[in-house]
Write an enzyme that holds these catalytic residues in place. Structure first.
Site, PDB file in Angstrom:
ATOM      1  N   LYS A  85     -82.046  87.359  17.338  1.00  0.00           N
ATOM      2  CA  LYS A  85     -81.956  88.598  16.545  1.00  0.00           C
ATOM      3  C   LYS A  85     -83.373  89.044  16.205  1.00  0.00           C
ATOM      4  O   LYS A  85     -84.161  88.291  15.630  1.00  0.00           O
ATOM      5  CB  LYS A  85     -81.191  88.325  15.250  1.00  0.00           C
ATOM      6  CG  LYS A  85     -79.923  89.135  15.115  1.00  0.00           C
ATOM      7  CD  LYS A  85     -79.304  88.871  13.764  1.00  0.00           C
ATOM      8  CE  LYS A  85     -78.042  89.673  13.580  1.00  0.00           C
ATOM      9  NZ  LYS A  85     -77.440  89.447  12.270  1.00  0.00           N
ATOM     10  N   ILE A  86     -83.655  90.272  16.569  1.00  0.00           N
ATOM     11  CA  ILE A  86     -84.994  90.841  16.348  1.00  0.00           C
ATOM     12  C   ILE A  86     -84.838  92.088  15.486  1.00  0.00           C
ATOM     13  O   ILE A  86     -84.036  92.968  15.825  1.00  0.00           O
ATOM     14  CB  ILE A  86     -85.637  91.260  17.703  1.00  0.00           C
ATOM     15  CG1 ILE A  86     -85.687  90.088  18.689  1.00  0.00           C
ATOM     16  CG2 ILE A  86     -86.987  91.916  17.498  1.00  0.00           C
ATOM     17  CD1 ILE A  86     -86.853  89.166  18.552  1.00  0.00           C
TER      18      ILE A  86
END
Ligand code: G3P
Length: 216
Positions: A85-86
Site C-alpha cells: 500500500k502506497i
C-alpha cells in the site's frame, strides 16, 4: 465483486474466512496499531497471509520514493500475496512505477479524486483505494467518486482494480456492487451486518415454532 476484510485482527479474519466469502485483506498503520501487544507487525502480516489465500495489503511509512521501495521490498519478502500500500502523492507515484518494474504489486491508498486514481493507474498500480466513508464524513458523496473512477477506467480499458475502501455500512457495499467496483474492503462489523435482515430473523423464528406442530 470480491470481498476483502479491512482489519489486522486475526480473530476477525479467521471468522470472516470461515464464512467462505473472503478474497483478500487490507491493513493500514491504524489497523495494525489496534493489534498492539499481539506480536510484531511482520508476524501478524505473515499469519494473515496463512489465513487468506488472496492479496494482503501492507502499507509503507516512508515518504520518499526510495524509502518506500526499500520498505516495500522487505514487506514483499514476507509472503507472495503481500501487496504494497502506497499513499497517493508524487513520491508514491514514483515508487509505484519502480515497484511495478520489479514485479511487486501495489495498492495506491488515500484516493479522494478521480484524477488521483487515473494517475495511480498510469503509474502501474495494481489496485486503487478510494475512501468513500471519509468523503461522506466530509459531506461529499463518496460513491460518486467510485462511479467516476469506474467510468474513467472503462473509457481507457484500464485493468487497475478499484477497491472501495473506508466502507461504513451495508449500503456502501450494495452501491459498490451496483456500480461494478472490483472489490469492497469491509470492516468485520459490516460483514456481519451484511448477513442480516429482520425479516430473515422473523422467518427463521416462525419456521422453528411451526416445526414443533408438525407430526413426527
Ligand atoms: O484501509 C483503508 C480504509 O478502509 C480506512 O477506513 O474507516 O479508517 O476511513 P476508515
Amino acid at each position: 465483486m470480491k470481498f476483502f476484510i479491512d482489519t489486522a485482527n486475526l480473530d476477525e479474519i479467521r471468522e470472516a474466512a470461515s464464512i467462505g466469502i473472503l478474497d483478500g485483506v487490507t491493513t493500514n498503520p491504524t489497523l495494525l496499531a489496534k493489534e498492539k501487544g499481539k506480536g510484531d507487525f511482520r508476524t501478524i502480516l505473515k499469519k494473515i497471509c496463512e489465513l487468506v489465500d488472496g492479496p494482503v495489503s501492507a502499507e509503507v511509512i516512508a515518504m520518499d520514493a526510495e524509502g518506500m521501495v526499500k520498505e516495500a521490498e522487505d514487506l514483499a519478502k514476507l509472503h507472495k500475496n503481500i501487496v504494497i500500500k502506497i499513499p497517493m502523492c508524487k513520491e508514491g507515484l514514483k515508487a509505484i512505477r519502480m515497484l511495478d518494474a520489479k514485479g511487486i504489486q501495489t495498492n495506491c491508498t488515500l484516493i479522494f479524486s478521480p484524477i488521483q486514481a487515473l494517475l495511480a493507474a498510469k503509474a502501474g498500480a495494481s489496485f486503487v483505494s478510494p475512501f468513500v466513508g471519509r468523503l461522506d464524513d466530509a459531506s461529499h458523496v463518496g460513491m460518486d467518486l467510485i462511479e467516476d473512477i469506474a467510468t474513467i477506467f472503462e473509457n481507457y480499458d484500464i485493468c487497475t482494480e478499484i477497491i472501495v475502501a473506508s466502507v461504513r455500512n451495508p449500503l456502501h457495499v450494495v452501491e459498490a456492487a451496483l456500480i461494478g467496483a472490483d472489490i469492497a474492503t469491509i470492516p468485520f462489523k459490516v460483514i456481519e451486518q451484511l448477513t442480516k435482515h429482520p425479516l430473515t430473523d422473523i422467518g427463521i423464528k416462525n419456521f422453528l415454532e411451526d416445526w414443533k406442530k408438525v407430526d413426527k
